[in-house]
Scaffold this active site. Structure first.
Site, PDB file in Angstrom:
ATOM      1  N   GLU A 142     -27.625  17.492  15.158  1.00 48.42           N
ATOM      2  CA  GLU A 142     -28.816  16.873  15.777  1.00 48.42           C
ATOM      3  C   GLU A 142     -30.049  17.755  15.639  1.00 48.42           C
ATOM      4  O   GLU A 142     -31.163  17.254  15.521  1.00 48.42           O
ATOM      5  CB  GLU A 142     -28.547  16.540  17.239  1.00 48.42           C
ATOM      6  CG  GLU A 142     -27.687  15.322  17.409  1.00 48.42           C
ATOM      7  CD  GLU A 142     -27.731  14.778  18.813  1.00 48.42           C
ATOM      8  OE1 GLU A 142     -28.815  14.455  19.307  1.00 48.42           O
ATOM      9  OE2 GLU A 142     -26.644  14.677  19.420  1.00 48.42           O
ATOM     10  N   CYS A 168     -27.322  11.141  26.153  1.00 49.24           N
ATOM     11  CA  CYS A 168     -26.112  11.900  25.855  1.00 49.24           C
ATOM     12  C   CYS A 168     -26.089  13.317  26.415  1.00 49.24           C
ATOM     13  O   CYS A 168     -25.870  13.522  27.589  1.00 49.24           O
ATOM     14  CB  CYS A 168     -25.830  11.897  24.360  1.00 49.24           C
ATOM     15  SG  CYS A 168     -24.124  12.414  24.053  1.00 49.24           S
TER      16      CYS A 168
HETATM   17  N1  CDV Z   1     -24.693  13.027  21.150  1.00 47.42           N
HETATM   18  C1  CDV Z   1     -24.510  14.101  21.915  1.00 47.42           C
HETATM   19  O1  CDV Z   1     -25.456  14.612  22.488  1.00 47.42           O
HETATM   20  N2  CDV Z   1     -23.245  14.585  21.994  1.00 47.42           N
HETATM   21  C2  CDV Z   1     -22.895  15.789  22.704  1.00 47.42           C
HETATM   22  C3  CDV Z   1     -21.721  16.460  22.072  1.00 47.42           C
HETATM   23  C4  CDV Z   1     -22.106  17.246  20.877  1.00 47.42           C
HETATM   24  C5  CDV Z   1     -21.036  17.443  22.989  1.00 47.42           C
HETATM   25  C6  CDV Z   1     -22.571  15.510  24.171  1.00 47.42           C
HETATM   26  O2  CDV Z   1     -23.062  16.262  25.018  1.00 47.42           O
HETATM   27  O3  CDV Z   1     -21.799  14.596  24.483  1.00 47.42           O
END
Ligand code: CDV
Length: 319
Positions: A142, A168
């Site tokens: 990312e 996320c």
């Molecule tokens: N898309 C994300 O931000 N995924 C992260 C993964 C890499 C740990 C998350 O915090 O779920």
């Protein structure tokens, strides 16, 4: 009811070969189900329109990479989603990869039932790396494909509710929720793609679902707000991602949770009255917070030296 019936539209895997049109058709189907279940607002996942592309290595300008971003919202492929939502009278949260001039963001929007975009959020906490690491079983790039969000954590008055968003990895950081809590947020919508098995310790992979609910339940409870969280999950191109989409009450309890790793709609009546006691008593921020004791939170990024009060101030006579 003082609030909104909220749906969380979990989405199963999206493969690289799946077109935007196919994906949007799945989303409109979920909207129809949401309508049948009385929802006024639906949350879709992070980067909901394509496969989770940060698992692959591209260079800026590669046609395959550039095709994962949206230049306009709505665009030709996403217009049917906006049209269906307007016809059904439902608002929604949508995560997508945004091209904004020379910048690229991992973005979410709040769309009102009229089709008006009420607000935008650009992901602040970008996990993973900018450069590939061949020693890992899978990449999470990312930091290579997105700029850090430049909008802070705004809260919007929309659909009769004070709504905030995050994306996320943001859900793991208490600051995310608190900045919105300090604006009186009532409902936080978020989407996620959480892969496991990319080379993290086995225990971290085994506890991925636990940490998902732990962080969001804590954020909801500490800030007396609803949290509605939608996963994109299942096995994408051989890479597994967790599900466990959920809706959490302002008391920190999970009131609805997905049972599959596929497209699945869950729903709950998000009544803001449930937050009232916590917002006026135990988490009455104005009455109980002590910002003067929290200075390192904004003055430091990482852990630094110990911060110790003067021994005389502590009444210790060996000074
Ligand atoms: N898309 C994300 O931000 N995924 C992260 C993964 C890499 C740990 C998350 O915090 O779920």
């Amino acid at each position: 009811m003082d609030g909104i019936v909220t749906g969380v539209a979990q989405m199963g895997a999206i493969q690289k070969a799946d077109t935007r049109e196919t994906v949007v058709a799945r989303m409109t189907e979920l909207l129809r189900e949401a309508k049948a279940r009385g929802c006024g607002f639906v949350v879709f996942p992070e980067l909901a329109l394509t496969t989770f592309f940060p698992r692959w290595v591209y260079d800026r300008g590669d046609a395959e990479l550039e095709a994962f971003y949206e230049d306009t919202m709505p665009g030709p492929a996403t217009r049917p989603l906006f049209d269906m939502a307007r016809d059904l009278g439902i608002g929604f949260y949508l995560g997508y990869a945004e091209k904004a001039g020379a910048k690229r963001f991992n973005t979410a929007i709040l769309v009102e039932p009229s089709g008006r975009i009420a607000g935008k959020y650009r992901k602040v906490h970008l996990p993973g790396h900018a450069e590939p690491d061949p020693s890992r079983l899978g990449e999470h790039l990312e930091k290579r494909y997105f700029d850090v969000g430049d909008l802070g954590f705004p809260v919007y008055e929309t659909m009769g509710v004070k709504m905030g968003m995050c994306i996320c990895n943001d859900r793991r950081w208490p600051e995310t929720y608190r900045v919105m809590g300090l604006q009186g947020v009532e409902l936080i919508a978020l989407g996620y793609n959480t892969p496991t098995g990319l080379g993290e310790p086995y225990q971290a992979a085994a506890q991925a679902n636990f940490h998902n609910s732990l962080t969001m339940q804590a954020g909801a409870y500490h800030n007396a707000c609803w949290v509605a969280a939608a996963a994109k999950c299942g096995v994408e191109e051989g890479f597994p991602m967790i599900g466990q989409s959920m809706i959490i009450s302002p008391l920190g309890e999970v009131v609805a949770q997905a049972a599959t790793l596929e497209d699945e709609l869950i729903a709950a009546r998000c009544d803001m009255k449930m937050a009232r006691y916590a917002k006026t008593e135990i988490f009455n921020l104005a009455r109980h917070r002590r910002p003067e004791a929290y200075r390192p939170i904004v003055e430091r990024v990482g852990a630094g030296d110990l911060i110790q009060p003067d021994r005389k101030q502590m009444g210790l006579d060996d000074a």
